[in-house]
Design an enzyme around this catalytic site. Sequence first.
Site, PDB file in Angstrom:
ATOM      1  N   SER A 158      49.162  88.581  -6.251  1.00  0.00           N
ATOM      2  CA  SER A 158      47.615  88.301  -6.376  1.00  0.00           C
ATOM      3  C   SER A 158      47.664  87.086  -5.519  1.00  0.00           C
ATOM      4  CB  SER A 158      46.965  88.496  -7.641  1.00  0.00           C
ATOM      5  OG  SER A 158      47.511  87.564  -8.441  1.00  0.00           O
ATOM      6  N   TYR A 202      47.303  85.598 -23.243  1.00  0.00           N
ATOM      7  CA  TYR A 202      47.292  84.310 -22.393  1.00  0.00           C
ATOM      8  C   TYR A 202      46.091  83.300 -22.636  1.00  0.00           C
ATOM      9  CZ  TYR A 202      47.057  81.509 -18.042  1.00  0.00           C
ATOM     10  OH  TYR A 202      47.245  80.578 -16.989  1.00  0.00           O
ATOM     11  N   GLY A 211      52.446  94.131 -10.196  1.00  0.00           N
ATOM     12  CA  GLY A 211      52.634  94.241 -11.678  1.00  0.00           C
ATOM     13  C   GLY A 211      53.972  93.810 -12.175  1.00  0.00           C
ATOM     14  N   SER A 250      43.093  98.521   2.303  1.00  0.00           N
ATOM     15  CA  SER A 250      44.294  98.415   1.650  1.00  0.00           C
ATOM     16  C   SER A 250      45.538  99.512   1.693  1.00  0.00           C
ATOM     17  CB  SER A 250      44.092  98.033   0.168  1.00  0.00           C
ATOM     18  OG  SER A 250      45.198  98.387  -0.643  1.00  0.00           O
ATOM     19  N   GLY A 297      55.009  90.728 -12.015  1.00  0.00           N
ATOM     20  CA  GLY A 297      55.038  89.082 -12.511  1.00  0.00           C
ATOM     21  C   GLY A 297      55.685  88.386 -11.200  1.00  0.00           C
ATOM     22  N   LEU A 298      55.289  88.856  -9.894  1.00  0.00           N
ATOM     23  CA  LEU A 298      55.965  88.007  -8.681  1.00  0.00           C
ATOM     24  C   LEU A 298      54.713  87.435  -7.938  1.00  0.00           C
ATOM     25  CD1 LEU A 298      58.720  90.412  -7.659  1.00  0.00           C
ATOM     26  CD2 LEU A 298      59.012  88.485  -9.176  1.00  0.00           C
ATOM     27  N   ASP A 332      51.428  79.428  -9.052  1.00  0.00           N
ATOM     28  CA  ASP A 332      51.742  80.588  -8.095  1.00  0.00           C
ATOM     29  C   ASP A 332      51.050  80.622  -6.790  1.00  0.00           C
ATOM     30  OD1 ASP A 332      52.436  81.842 -10.421  1.00  0.00           O
ATOM     31  OD2 ASP A 332      50.773  83.260 -10.843  1.00  0.00           O
ATOM     32  N   ASP A 341      52.217  74.870 -16.851  1.00  0.00           N
ATOM     33  CA  ASP A 341      51.482  74.358 -15.573  1.00  0.00           C
ATOM     34  C   ASP A 341      49.972  74.043 -16.239  1.00  0.00           C
ATOM     35  OD1 ASP A 341      50.717  77.216 -15.982  1.00  0.00           O
ATOM     36  OD2 ASP A 341      50.402  77.519 -13.788  1.00  0.00           O
ATOM     37  N   GLU A 380      40.981  82.915  -7.852  1.00  0.00           N
ATOM     38  CA  GLU A 380      41.374  83.785  -8.972  1.00  0.00           C
ATOM     39  C   GLU A 380      40.627  83.533 -10.254  1.00  0.00           C
ATOM     40  OE1 GLU A 380      45.434  85.826 -10.579  1.00  0.00           O
ATOM     41  OE2 GLU A 380      45.148  85.105  -8.619  1.00  0.00           O
TER      42      GLU A 380
END
Length: 383
Positions: free
Chosen positions: A125, A219, A119, A66, A121-122, A169, A35, A157
Amino acid sequence: MDIQALKSSFRKIFEAEPVLIKSPGRINIIGEHTDYNDGFVMPAAINKAIYVAVSQRDDQEIHLYSESYQQKHVASIDQIEKTDKSWANYILGVADQIKKRGLQFSGFNLYLDGNVPLGAGLSSSAALECATAFAIKHLNNLDISQMDLALISQKAEHEFAGVNCGIMDQFASVFGKKDQAVMLDCRSMKYEYIPLKLDGYKLVLLNTNVKHSLADSAYNERRSQCEQGVAWIKEHEPTVNSLRDVNLELLEKHVKPKDSQVYQKCAFIVKEIDRVVKAADQLANGNLNALGNLMFATHEGLSKDYEVSCKELDFLVDFVKDFDGVLGARMMGGGFGGCTINIVKDDRIDSLIDQIKIAYSNSFDLNLEAYVVETGDGSSLVV
Protein backbone atom coordinates in the site's frame (compact mmCIF):
# COMPACT_ATOMS: atom_id res chain seq x y z
CA MET A 1 8.30 -7.64 -14.07
CA ASP A 2 7.62 -7.57 -17.82
CA ILE A 3 7.90 -3.85 -18.56
CA GLN A 4 6.90 -4.12 -22.22
CA ALA A 5 3.80 -6.18 -21.40
CA LEU A 6 2.81 -3.61 -18.79
CA LYS A 7 3.13 -0.75 -21.28
CA SER A 8 1.24 -2.74 -23.90
CA SER A 9 -1.66 -3.37 -21.49
CA PHE A 10 -1.76 0.36 -20.69
CA ARG A 11 -1.94 1.29 -24.37
CA LYS A 12 -4.83 -1.12 -24.97
CA ILE A 13 -6.89 0.32 -22.11
CA PHE A 14 -6.08 4.03 -22.36
CA GLU A 15 -4.94 4.46 -26.00
CA ALA A 16 -2.05 6.63 -24.86
CA GLU A 17 1.71 6.33 -24.40
CA PRO A 18 2.71 5.84 -20.73
CA VAL A 19 5.67 6.65 -18.55
CA LEU A 20 6.50 4.01 -15.99
CA ILE A 21 7.26 4.53 -12.30
CA LYS A 22 8.12 1.95 -9.69
CA SER A 23 8.15 2.14 -5.93
CA PRO A 24 9.45 -0.74 -3.82
CA GLY A 25 7.99 -2.72 -0.99
CA ARG A 26 10.02 -2.75 2.19
CA ILE A 27 11.34 -4.94 4.92
CA ASN A 28 12.19 -3.78 8.41
CA ILE A 29 15.34 -5.30 9.84
CA ILE A 30 14.46 -4.30 13.40
CA GLY A 31 12.40 -1.65 15.18
CA GLU A 32 8.76 -2.72 15.23
CA HIS A 33 6.00 -0.40 16.49
CA THR A 34 8.64 2.15 17.42
CA ASP A 35 7.85 4.58 14.61
CA TYR A 36 4.65 5.95 16.13
CA ASN A 37 6.49 6.33 19.44
CA ASP A 38 9.11 8.74 18.01
CA GLY A 39 11.71 5.98 18.11
CA PHE A 40 14.15 4.50 15.59
CA VAL A 41 13.47 2.02 12.79
CA MET A 42 15.77 0.23 10.36
CA PRO A 43 13.94 -0.48 7.11
CA ALA A 44 15.28 -1.30 3.66
CA ALA A 45 13.60 -1.18 0.27
CA ILE A 46 13.44 -4.53 -1.54
CA ASN A 47 13.68 -5.68 -5.14
CA LYS A 48 9.92 -6.19 -5.40
CA ALA A 49 7.89 -3.16 -6.40
CA ILE A 50 4.57 -1.64 -7.35
CA TYR A 51 4.60 -0.37 -10.92
CA VAL A 52 2.33 2.36 -12.26
CA ALA A 53 2.09 3.25 -15.93
CA VAL A 54 0.70 6.77 -16.26
CA SER A 55 -0.19 9.41 -18.82
CA GLN A 56 -1.60 12.91 -18.58
CA ARG A 57 -5.14 13.71 -19.60
CA ASP A 58 -6.41 17.01 -20.97
CA ASP A 59 -9.32 17.07 -18.51
CA GLN A 60 -9.77 16.82 -14.74
CA GLU A 61 -10.64 13.14 -14.67
CA ILE A 62 -8.66 10.34 -12.99
CA HIS A 63 -8.95 6.99 -14.78
CA LEU A 64 -7.57 3.98 -12.91
CA TYR A 65 -7.13 0.31 -13.69
CA SER A 66 -5.84 -2.44 -11.39
CA GLU A 67 -4.36 -5.53 -13.04
CA SER A 68 -4.62 -7.59 -9.83
CA TYR A 69 -8.30 -6.81 -9.29
CA GLN A 70 -9.21 -6.44 -12.98
CA GLN A 71 -11.16 -3.33 -12.02
CA LYS A 72 -11.56 0.19 -13.37
CA HIS A 73 -12.36 3.33 -11.46
CA VAL A 74 -13.07 6.87 -12.64
CA ALA A 75 -12.96 9.97 -10.43
CA SER A 76 -12.66 13.72 -10.79
CA ILE A 77 -9.97 15.99 -9.33
CA ASP A 78 -12.73 18.51 -8.60
CA GLN A 79 -14.44 16.04 -6.28
CA ILE A 80 -12.13 13.34 -4.94
CA GLU A 81 -14.06 10.93 -2.74
CA LYS A 82 -13.42 7.57 -1.09
CA THR A 83 -14.65 4.53 -2.95
CA ASP A 84 -15.51 0.96 -1.95
CA LYS A 85 -12.51 -0.18 -4.05
CA SER A 86 -9.76 -0.27 -1.43
CA TRP A 87 -6.91 -0.32 -3.98
CA ALA A 88 -8.22 2.89 -5.61
CA ASN A 89 -8.36 4.74 -2.28
CA TYR A 90 -4.57 4.65 -1.94
CA ILE A 91 -4.26 6.47 -5.28
CA LEU A 92 -7.15 8.88 -4.71
CA GLY A 93 -5.89 9.67 -1.20
CA VAL A 94 -2.55 10.82 -2.62
CA ALA A 95 -4.25 12.98 -5.27
CA ASP A 96 -6.42 14.47 -2.52
CA GLN A 97 -3.37 15.34 -0.36
CA ILE A 98 -1.54 17.00 -3.26
CA LYS A 99 -4.68 18.98 -4.04
CA LYS A 100 -4.97 20.05 -0.38
CA ARG A 101 -1.46 21.49 -0.62
CA GLY A 102 -2.73 23.87 -3.28
CA LEU A 103 -0.70 22.27 -6.06
CA GLN A 104 -2.28 22.22 -9.52
CA PHE A 105 -2.26 19.02 -11.57
CA SER A 106 -4.17 17.65 -14.51
CA GLY A 107 -6.19 14.48 -14.79
CA PHE A 108 -4.32 11.27 -15.47
CA ASN A 109 -4.61 7.65 -16.54
CA LEU A 110 -2.99 5.10 -14.23
CA TYR A 111 -2.50 1.38 -14.70
CA LEU A 112 -1.41 -0.53 -11.62
CA ASP A 113 0.55 -3.77 -11.41
CA GLY A 114 3.44 -5.10 -9.38
CA ASN A 115 5.22 -8.02 -7.78
CA VAL A 116 5.02 -7.06 -4.09
CA PRO A 117 3.05 -9.91 -2.50
CA LEU A 118 -0.23 -8.46 -1.21
CA GLY A 119 -1.09 -8.91 2.46
CA ALA A 120 2.40 -10.16 3.33
CA GLY A 121 3.37 -7.12 5.41
CA LEU A 122 5.74 -5.78 2.76
CA SER A 123 3.88 -2.47 2.48
CA SER A 124 2.42 -2.78 -0.99
CA SER A 125 0.00 0.00 0.00
CA ALA A 126 2.81 2.43 0.86
CA ALA A 127 4.57 1.50 -2.38
CA LEU A 128 1.41 2.31 -4.34
CA GLU A 129 0.99 5.64 -2.55
CA CYS A 130 4.60 6.64 -3.16
CA ALA A 131 4.47 5.56 -6.81
CA THR A 132 1.32 7.65 -7.29
CA ALA A 133 2.83 10.71 -5.60
CA PHE A 134 5.97 10.37 -7.73
CA ALA A 135 3.84 9.98 -10.88
CA ILE A 136 1.73 13.11 -10.24
CA LYS A 137 4.87 15.07 -9.42
CA HIS A 138 6.60 13.85 -12.60
CA LEU A 139 3.67 14.39 -14.97
CA ASN A 140 3.06 17.93 -13.75
CA ASN A 141 6.63 18.94 -12.94
CA LEU A 142 5.62 19.79 -9.36
CA ASP A 143 8.05 21.03 -6.73
CA ILE A 144 7.68 18.24 -4.15
CA SER A 145 10.69 17.05 -2.14
CA GLN A 146 11.41 13.38 -1.48
CA MET A 147 10.45 13.84 2.16
CA ASP A 148 7.16 15.42 1.14
CA LEU A 149 6.44 12.51 -1.20
CA ALA A 150 6.65 10.22 1.85
CA LEU A 151 4.61 12.56 4.09
CA ILE A 152 1.89 13.04 1.45
CA SER A 153 1.66 9.26 1.06
CA GLN A 154 1.46 8.72 4.83
CA LYS A 155 -1.34 11.29 5.17
CA ALA A 156 -3.21 9.59 2.32
CA GLU A 157 -3.10 6.32 4.25
CA HIS A 158 -4.45 8.06 7.36
CA GLU A 159 -7.33 9.82 5.64
CA PHE A 160 -8.39 7.58 2.75
CA ALA A 161 -7.32 4.10 3.85
CA GLY A 162 -8.12 4.77 7.51
CA VAL A 163 -4.86 3.34 8.85
CA ASN A 164 -3.08 5.60 11.32
CA CYS A 165 0.39 4.38 10.31
CA GLY A 166 3.78 5.76 11.21
CA ILE A 167 6.14 7.16 8.56
CA MET A 168 8.45 4.15 8.15
CA ASP A 169 6.79 2.35 5.24
CA GLN A 170 6.46 5.38 2.98
CA PHE A 171 9.91 6.66 3.95
CA ALA A 172 11.56 3.35 3.03
CA SER A 173 9.71 3.19 -0.27
CA VAL A 174 10.97 6.66 -1.28
CA PHE A 175 14.45 6.71 0.27
CA GLY A 176 15.56 3.07 -0.03
CA LYS A 177 18.98 2.27 -1.52
CA LYS A 178 20.38 -0.98 -2.82
CA ASP A 179 22.71 -2.74 -0.34
CA GLN A 180 21.76 -0.30 2.42
CA ALA A 181 19.50 -0.28 5.45
CA VAL A 182 18.22 3.09 6.64
CA MET A 183 18.50 4.09 10.28
CA LEU A 184 15.62 6.55 10.62
CA ASP A 185 14.92 8.75 13.62
CA CYS A 186 11.12 9.01 13.49
CA ARG A 187 11.13 12.13 15.66
CA SER A 188 13.61 14.35 13.79
CA MET A 189 13.28 12.51 10.44
CA LYS A 190 17.08 12.47 10.28
CA TYR A 191 18.45 9.33 8.72
CA GLU A 192 21.65 7.58 7.79
CA TYR A 193 22.41 4.70 5.46
CA ILE A 194 24.09 1.65 6.96
CA PRO A 195 25.72 -0.87 4.59
CA LEU A 196 23.77 -4.13 4.68
CA LYS A 197 26.64 -6.54 4.07
CA LEU A 198 25.27 -10.07 4.24
CA ASP A 199 28.36 -11.89 2.96
CA GLY A 200 27.35 -15.52 2.60
CA TYR A 201 23.84 -14.89 3.93
CA LYS A 202 20.53 -13.76 2.48
CA LEU A 203 17.27 -12.35 3.76
CA VAL A 204 14.44 -14.87 3.53
CA LEU A 205 10.81 -13.94 4.13
CA LEU A 206 8.40 -16.65 5.17
CA ASN A 207 4.77 -15.73 4.54
CA THR A 208 2.25 -17.30 6.91
CA ASN A 209 -0.54 -16.63 4.43
CA VAL A 210 -2.75 -15.56 7.31
CA LYS A 211 -4.08 -12.18 8.33
CA HIS A 212 -6.08 -12.39 11.52
CA SER A 213 -8.93 -9.93 11.96
CA LEU A 214 -7.41 -8.69 15.24
CA ALA A 215 -4.70 -6.82 13.34
CA ASP A 216 -6.23 -3.37 12.86
CA SER A 217 -8.06 -3.12 16.18
CA ALA A 218 -5.02 -4.34 18.14
CA TYR A 219 -2.77 -1.86 16.31
CA ASN A 220 -5.00 1.03 17.38
CA GLU A 221 -5.26 -0.35 20.92
CA ARG A 222 -1.46 -0.59 21.23
CA ARG A 223 -1.09 3.01 20.07
CA SER A 224 -3.55 4.20 22.68
CA GLN A 225 -1.81 2.15 25.41
CA CYS A 226 1.50 3.79 24.52
CA GLU A 227 -0.14 7.23 24.57
CA GLN A 228 -1.73 6.48 27.93
CA GLY A 229 1.61 5.53 29.44
CA VAL A 230 3.16 8.76 28.18
CA ALA A 231 0.24 10.80 29.57
CA TRP A 232 0.65 9.32 33.05
CA ILE A 233 4.39 10.03 33.08
CA LYS A 234 3.89 13.53 31.68
CA GLU A 235 1.80 14.44 34.75
CA HIS A 236 5.04 14.18 36.74
CA GLU A 237 7.63 14.81 34.01
CA PRO A 238 6.33 17.63 31.76
CA THR A 239 9.23 17.34 29.28
CA VAL A 240 8.18 13.80 28.29
CA ASN A 241 6.32 13.79 24.95
CA SER A 242 6.65 10.19 23.78
CA LEU A 243 8.10 6.84 24.80
CA ARG A 244 11.34 7.96 23.15
CA ASP A 245 11.80 10.21 26.24
CA VAL A 246 11.07 7.43 28.73
CA ASN A 247 13.20 4.85 30.54
CA LEU A 248 12.17 1.72 32.44
CA GLU A 249 12.59 3.48 35.79
CA LEU A 250 9.92 6.07 34.88
CA LEU A 251 7.58 3.31 33.72
CA GLU A 252 8.08 1.39 36.99
CA LYS A 253 7.35 4.51 39.01
CA HIS A 254 4.40 6.10 37.19
CA VAL A 255 2.76 3.47 34.97
CA LYS A 256 3.13 0.04 36.58
CA PRO A 257 1.08 0.94 39.69
CA LYS A 258 -1.80 2.17 37.51
CA ASP A 259 -2.03 -0.54 34.83
CA SER A 260 0.23 -3.57 34.39
CA GLN A 261 -0.83 -4.08 30.77
CA VAL A 262 -0.02 -0.51 29.76
CA TYR A 263 3.29 -0.86 31.59
CA GLN A 264 4.11 -4.09 29.72
CA LYS A 265 3.36 -2.57 26.31
CA CYS A 266 5.35 0.61 27.00
CA ALA A 267 8.30 -1.36 28.39
CA PHE A 268 8.52 -3.34 25.16
CA ILE A 269 8.77 -0.11 23.14
CA VAL A 270 11.50 1.35 25.39
CA LYS A 271 13.51 -1.87 25.04
CA GLU A 272 12.92 -2.07 21.30
CA ILE A 273 14.14 1.48 20.70
CA ASP A 274 17.34 0.50 22.53
CA ARG A 275 17.66 -2.67 20.42
CA VAL A 276 17.54 -0.66 17.18
CA VAL A 277 20.40 1.56 18.35
CA LYS A 278 22.44 -1.53 19.26
CA ALA A 279 21.56 -3.23 15.97
CA ALA A 280 22.79 -0.22 13.98
CA ASP A 281 26.15 -0.46 15.74
CA GLN A 282 26.40 -4.21 15.16
CA LEU A 283 25.47 -3.93 11.49
CA ALA A 284 27.95 -1.10 10.94
CA ASN A 285 30.63 -3.41 12.41
CA GLY A 286 29.48 -6.33 10.26
CA ASN A 287 28.47 -8.40 13.29
CA LEU A 288 25.58 -10.41 11.83
CA ASN A 289 25.48 -12.86 14.77
CA ALA A 290 24.76 -10.06 17.23
CA LEU A 291 22.16 -8.58 14.86
CA GLY A 292 20.47 -11.98 14.63
CA ASN A 293 20.30 -12.31 18.42
CA LEU A 294 18.67 -8.89 18.67
CA MET A 295 16.07 -9.97 16.08
CA PHE A 296 15.22 -13.08 18.13
CA ALA A 297 14.87 -10.86 21.23
CA THR A 298 12.55 -8.53 19.33
CA HIS A 299 10.30 -11.42 18.35
CA GLU A 300 10.13 -12.65 21.92
CA GLY A 301 9.04 -9.18 23.03
CA LEU A 302 6.51 -8.77 20.23
CA SER A 303 4.99 -12.15 21.04
CA LYS A 304 5.02 -12.21 24.87
CA ASP A 305 4.99 -8.53 25.88
CA TYR A 306 3.46 -6.51 23.06
CA GLU A 307 1.18 -9.44 22.16
CA VAL A 308 0.89 -8.82 18.43
CA SER A 309 2.14 -12.19 17.18
CA CYS A 310 0.08 -15.30 16.47
CA LYS A 311 0.63 -19.04 16.62
CA GLU A 312 1.66 -19.25 12.95
CA LEU A 313 4.36 -16.57 13.31
CA ASP A 314 5.62 -18.05 16.58
CA PHE A 315 5.84 -21.50 14.97
CA LEU A 316 8.05 -20.17 12.16
CA VAL A 317 10.43 -18.37 14.51
CA ASP A 318 10.63 -21.33 16.91
CA PHE A 319 11.35 -23.69 14.00
CA VAL A 320 14.38 -21.74 12.74
CA LYS A 321 15.90 -21.01 16.17
CA ASP A 322 17.82 -24.27 16.20
CA PHE A 323 18.21 -24.62 12.44
CA ASP A 324 21.86 -24.60 11.40
CA GLY A 325 22.61 -21.55 9.27
CA VAL A 326 19.91 -19.21 10.62
CA LEU A 327 21.36 -16.22 12.49
CA GLY A 328 18.15 -14.44 13.42
CA ALA A 329 14.41 -14.27 12.80
CA ARG A 330 11.36 -12.35 13.91
CA MET A 331 7.85 -11.46 12.89
CA MET A 332 7.76 -8.33 10.78
CA GLY A 333 5.05 -5.70 10.46
CA GLY A 334 1.93 -4.88 12.44
CA GLY A 335 1.37 -8.47 13.53
CA PHE A 336 -1.25 -11.24 13.61
CA GLY A 337 -0.04 -12.61 10.28
CA GLY A 338 2.19 -11.64 7.40
CA CYS A 339 5.86 -12.62 7.24
CA THR A 340 8.82 -13.51 9.36
CA ILE A 341 12.20 -12.12 8.29
CA ASN A 342 15.18 -14.46 8.57
CA ILE A 343 18.94 -14.16 8.03
CA VAL A 344 19.93 -17.48 6.46
CA LYS A 345 23.23 -18.88 5.18
CA ASP A 346 23.21 -19.18 1.38
CA ASP A 347 23.76 -22.91 1.23
CA ARG A 348 21.08 -23.64 3.85
CA ILE A 349 18.20 -21.73 2.26
CA ASP A 350 16.80 -24.53 0.07
CA SER A 351 16.95 -27.07 2.85
CA LEU A 352 15.27 -24.71 5.32
CA ILE A 353 12.46 -23.84 2.92
CA ASP A 354 11.82 -27.51 2.06
CA GLN A 355 11.67 -28.58 5.70
CA ILE A 356 9.71 -25.66 7.11
CA LYS A 357 7.06 -25.81 4.36
CA ILE A 358 6.27 -29.43 5.25
CA ALA A 359 6.24 -28.75 9.00
CA TYR A 360 4.04 -25.67 8.58
CA SER A 361 1.58 -27.48 6.33
CA ASN A 362 1.37 -30.39 8.78
CA SER A 363 0.73 -28.02 11.69
CA PHE A 364 -1.72 -25.55 10.15
CA ASP A 365 -2.88 -27.11 6.87
CA LEU A 366 -1.67 -23.95 5.15
CA ASN A 367 0.72 -23.26 2.31
CA LEU A 368 3.89 -21.40 3.32
CA GLU A 369 5.41 -19.06 0.77
CA ALA A 370 9.10 -18.14 0.85
CA TYR A 371 10.75 -15.14 -0.80
CA VAL A 372 14.49 -14.60 -0.97
CA VAL A 373 14.76 -10.83 -1.19
CA GLU A 374 17.51 -8.36 -1.91
CA THR A 375 17.64 -4.68 -1.11
CA GLY A 376 16.64 -2.25 -3.85
CA ASP A 377 16.41 1.43 -4.72
CA GLY A 378 13.53 3.73 -3.79
CA SER A 379 10.82 5.30 -5.97
CA SER A 380 12.09 6.02 -9.46
CA LEU A 381 11.29 6.49 -13.12
CA VAL A 382 11.69 3.28 -15.12
CA VAL A 383 13.56 3.97 -18.35
